[in-house]
Design a protein around this motif. Structure first.
Motif, PDB file in Angstrom:
ATOM      1  N   THR A   1       0.816  -1.213   0.000  1.00 16.76           N
ATOM      2  CA  THR A   1       0.000   0.000   0.000  1.00 16.76           C
ATOM      3  C   THR A   1       0.848   1.261   0.000  1.00 16.76           C
ATOM      4  O   THR A   1       0.611   2.176  -0.785  1.00 16.76           O
ATOM      5  N   ALA A   2       1.853   1.332   0.866  1.00 16.80           N
ATOM      6  CA  ALA A   2       2.688   2.538   0.954  1.00 16.80           C
ATOM      7  C   ALA A   2       3.447   2.797  -0.337  1.00 16.80           C
ATOM      8  O   ALA A   2       3.768   3.938  -0.656  1.00 16.80           O
ATOM      9  N   ALA A   3       3.715   1.744  -1.091  1.00 16.42           N
ATOM     10  CA  ALA A   3       4.418   1.877  -2.361  1.00 16.42           C
ATOM     11  C   ALA A   3       3.460   2.267  -3.491  1.00 16.42           C
ATOM     12  O   ALA A   3       3.893   2.472  -4.620  1.00 16.42           O
ATOM     13  N   GLY A   4       2.157   2.340  -3.184  1.00 15.51           N
ATOM     14  CA  GLY A   4       1.166   2.648  -4.214  1.00 15.51           C
ATOM     15  C   GLY A   4       0.928   1.471  -5.141  1.00 15.51           C
ATOM     16  O   GLY A   4       0.477   1.645  -6.267  1.00 15.51           O
ATOM     17  N   LEU A   5       1.202   0.249  -4.648  1.00 22.53           N
ATOM     18  CA  LEU A   5       1.090  -0.947  -5.473  1.00 22.53           C
ATOM     19  C   LEU A   5       0.058  -1.915  -4.915  1.00 22.53           C
ATOM     20  O   LEU A   5       0.238  -3.128  -4.921  1.00 22.53           O
ATOM     21  N   ASP A   6      -1.035  -1.385  -4.443  1.00 24.21           N
ATOM     22  CA  ASP A   6      -2.107  -2.182  -3.860  1.00 24.21           C
ATOM     23  C   ASP A   6      -3.223  -2.287  -4.893  1.00 24.21           C
ATOM     24  O   ASP A   6      -3.570  -1.314  -5.553  1.00 24.21           O
ATOM     25  N   GLU A   7      -3.800  -3.471  -5.039  1.00 26.29           N
ATOM     26  CA  GLU A   7      -4.925  -3.627  -5.962  1.00 26.29           C
ATOM     27  C   GLU A   7      -6.225  -3.090  -5.380  1.00 26.29           C
ATOM     28  O   GLU A   7      -7.215  -2.959  -6.082  1.00 26.29           O
ATOM     29  N   HIS A   8      -6.205  -2.808  -4.112  1.00 23.50           N
ATOM     30  CA  HIS A   8      -7.400  -2.289  -3.455  1.00 23.50           C
ATOM     31  C   HIS A   8      -7.507  -0.797  -3.734  1.00 23.50           C
ATOM     32  O   HIS A   8      -6.521  -0.074  -3.623  1.00 23.50           O
ATOM     33  N   PRO A   9      -8.699  -0.311  -4.090  1.00 19.90           N
ATOM     34  CA  PRO A   9      -8.846   1.138  -4.293  1.00 19.90           C
ATOM     35  C   PRO A   9      -8.517   1.910  -3.022  1.00 19.90           C
ATOM     36  O   PRO A   9      -8.565   1.371  -1.921  1.00 19.90           O
ATOM     37  N   SER A  10      -8.193   3.158  -3.163  1.00 22.54           N
ATOM     38  CA  SER A  10      -7.844   3.997  -2.022  1.00 22.54           C
ATOM     39  C   SER A  10      -8.985   4.052  -1.016  1.00 22.54           C
ATOM     40  O   SER A  10     -10.154   4.010  -1.379  1.00 22.54           O
ATOM     41  N   VAL A  11      -8.618   4.160   0.244  1.00 20.99           N
ATOM     42  CA  VAL A  11      -9.630   4.258   1.285  1.00 20.99           C
ATOM     43  C   VAL A  11     -10.100   5.690   1.466  1.00 20.99           C
ATOM     44  O   VAL A  11     -11.153   5.937   2.003  1.00 20.99           O
ATOM     45  N   ALA A  12      -9.298   6.638   1.017  1.00 19.14           N
ATOM     46  CA  ALA A  12      -9.646   8.046   1.156  1.00 19.14           C
ATOM     47  C   ALA A  12     -10.240   8.568  -0.153  1.00 19.14           C
ATOM     48  O   ALA A  12      -9.875   8.118  -1.237  1.00 19.14           O
ATOM     49  N   GLU A  13     -11.156   9.489  -0.042  1.00 21.97           N
ATOM     50  CA  GLU A  13     -11.754  10.067  -1.238  1.00 21.97           C
ATOM     51  C   GLU A  13     -10.978  11.277  -1.734  1.00 21.97           C
ATOM     52  O   GLU A  13     -11.252  11.799  -2.796  1.00 21.97           O
ATOM     53  N   THR A  14     -10.015  11.710  -0.952  1.00 23.92           N
ATOM     54  CA  THR A  14      -9.187  12.842  -1.358  1.00 23.92           C
ATOM     55  C   THR A  14      -7.726  12.438  -1.274  1.00 23.92           C
ATOM     56  O   THR A  14      -7.371  11.434  -0.675  1.00 23.92           O
ATOM     57  N   GLY A  15      -6.874  13.198  -1.879  1.00 24.40           N
ATOM     58  CA  GLY A  15      -5.443  12.909  -1.823  1.00 24.40           C
ATOM     59  C   GLY A  15      -5.053  11.901  -2.879  1.00 24.40           C
ATOM     60  O   GLY A  15      -5.735  11.703  -3.882  1.00 24.40           O
ATOM     61  N   ASP A  16      -3.921  11.236  -2.637  1.00 23.08           N
ATOM     62  CA  ASP A  16      -3.413  10.275  -3.609  1.00 23.08           C
ATOM     63  C   ASP A  16      -4.365   9.095  -3.739  1.00 23.08           C
ATOM     64  O   ASP A  16      -4.801   8.523  -2.752  1.00 23.08           O
ATOM     65  N   MET A  17      -4.639   8.752  -4.950  1.00 21.68           N
ATOM     66  CA  MET A  17      -5.502   7.613  -5.220  1.00 21.68           C
ATOM     67  C   MET A  17      -4.628   6.440  -5.672  1.00 21.68           C
ATOM     68  O   MET A  17      -3.652   6.611  -6.386  1.00 21.68           O
ATOM     69  N   THR A  18      -4.988   5.243  -5.245  1.00 18.36           N
ATOM     70  CA  THR A  18      -4.262   4.051  -5.645  1.00 18.36           C
ATOM     71  C   THR A  18      -4.557   3.753  -7.112  1.00 18.36           C
ATOM     72  O   THR A  18      -5.691   3.821  -7.548  1.00 18.36           O
ATOM     73  N   ASN A  19      -3.525   3.436  -7.856  1.00 20.33           N
ATOM     74  CA  ASN A  19      -3.681   3.031  -9.242  1.00 20.33           C
ATOM     75  C   ASN A  19      -3.836   1.511  -9.246  1.00 20.33           C
ATOM     76  O   ASN A  19      -2.859   0.781  -9.065  1.00 20.33           O
ATOM     77  N   VAL A  20      -5.058   1.059  -9.422  1.00 20.81           N
ATOM     78  CA  VAL A  20      -5.358  -0.366  -9.352  1.00 20.81           C
ATOM     79  C   VAL A  20      -4.571  -1.147 -10.400  1.00 20.81           C
ATOM     80  O   VAL A  20      -4.135  -2.267 -10.150  1.00 20.81           O
ATOM     81  N   GLN A  21      -4.344  -0.554 -11.558  1.00 22.92           N
ATOM     82  CA  GLN A  21      -3.594  -1.243 -12.609  1.00 22.92           C
ATOM     83  C   GLN A  21      -2.140  -1.477 -12.200  1.00 22.92           C
ATOM     84  O   GLN A  21      -1.568  -2.531 -12.489  1.00 22.92           O
ATOM     85  N   GLN A  22      -1.529  -0.504 -11.519  1.00 26.19           N
ATOM     86  CA  GLN A  22      -0.161  -0.707 -11.034  1.00 26.19           C
ATOM     87  C   GLN A  22      -0.132  -1.806  -9.977  1.00 26.19           C
ATOM     88  O   GLN A  22       0.812  -2.587  -9.912  1.00 26.19           O
ATOM     89  N   GLY A  23      -1.165  -1.852  -9.153  1.00 17.62           N
ATOM     90  CA  GLY A  23      -1.262  -2.919  -8.160  1.00 17.62           C
ATOM     91  C   GLY A  23      -1.376  -4.282  -8.809  1.00 17.62           C
ATOM     92  O   GLY A  23      -0.728  -5.249  -8.388  1.00 17.62           O
ATOM     93  N   ALA A  24      -2.193  -4.374  -9.868  1.00 20.17           N
ATOM     94  CA  ALA A  24      -2.337  -5.640 -10.584  1.00 20.17           C
ATOM     95  C   ALA A  24      -1.023  -6.055 -11.238  1.00 20.17           C
ATOM     96  O   ALA A  24      -0.650  -7.236 -11.229  1.00 20.17           O
TER      97      ALA A  24
END
Length: 153
Positions: A87-110
């Protein structure tokens, strides 16, 4: 701290080798070499009192994800390996838990998960390995709904 007995105790008692791999990218864990205490803070095991036992007696069982890649390639994986979400690396397949700020890129996680699976498949351990990928939930200790009964076999 949770006092429940984690699976790692049962594995140790049964003589099974195990290791937890974490991705320290995007965290304050600097290395190599990596401080096992810092890596432990990136695991779910940190929530259990047993984490202190691991740090005192089995610090070699907490390793960076780079060690997983080496172990998979060389056929030196433990009998049970747990890979924590990156998660901290931005490599999580789970969408971000926050609605603001950095959003997780699901494709990078995959893509990251694919690299982990491919490392195992292309390594010496693949012939007798199982890779179980869980999504979102990290175990029954956190489930909020009682499992439904199944039909009799």
């Amino acid at each position: 701290m949770l006092t429940a007995t984690p699976i790692f105790t049962a594995l140790k008692d049964a003589g099974c080798s195990w290791k937890i791999y974490v991705n320290p990218q995007g965290t304050s864990c600097s290395g190599p070499p990596y401080d096992p205490s810092c890596l432990m803070n990136l695991t779910y095991l940190k929530n259990f009192t047993y984490s202190q036992t691991v740090l005192q007696k089995y610090p070699q069982n907490i390793a960076p994800i780079s060690q997983y890649l080496t172990d998979a390639q060389n056929g030196t994986l433990p009998q049970v390996a747990q890979i924590e979400p990156a998660t901290a690396a931005g490599l999580d397949e789970h969408p971000s838990v926050a609605e603001t700020g950095d959003m997780t890129n699901v494709q990078q996680g995959a893509q990251y998960v694919s690299s982990l699976i491919n490392a195992l498949m292309q390594g010496a351990s693949w012939k007798d390995s199982v890779f179980i990928l869980t999504f979102d939930e990290n175990g029954g200790h956190y489930d909020h709904v009682t499992p439904q009964p199944t039909v009799s076999p």
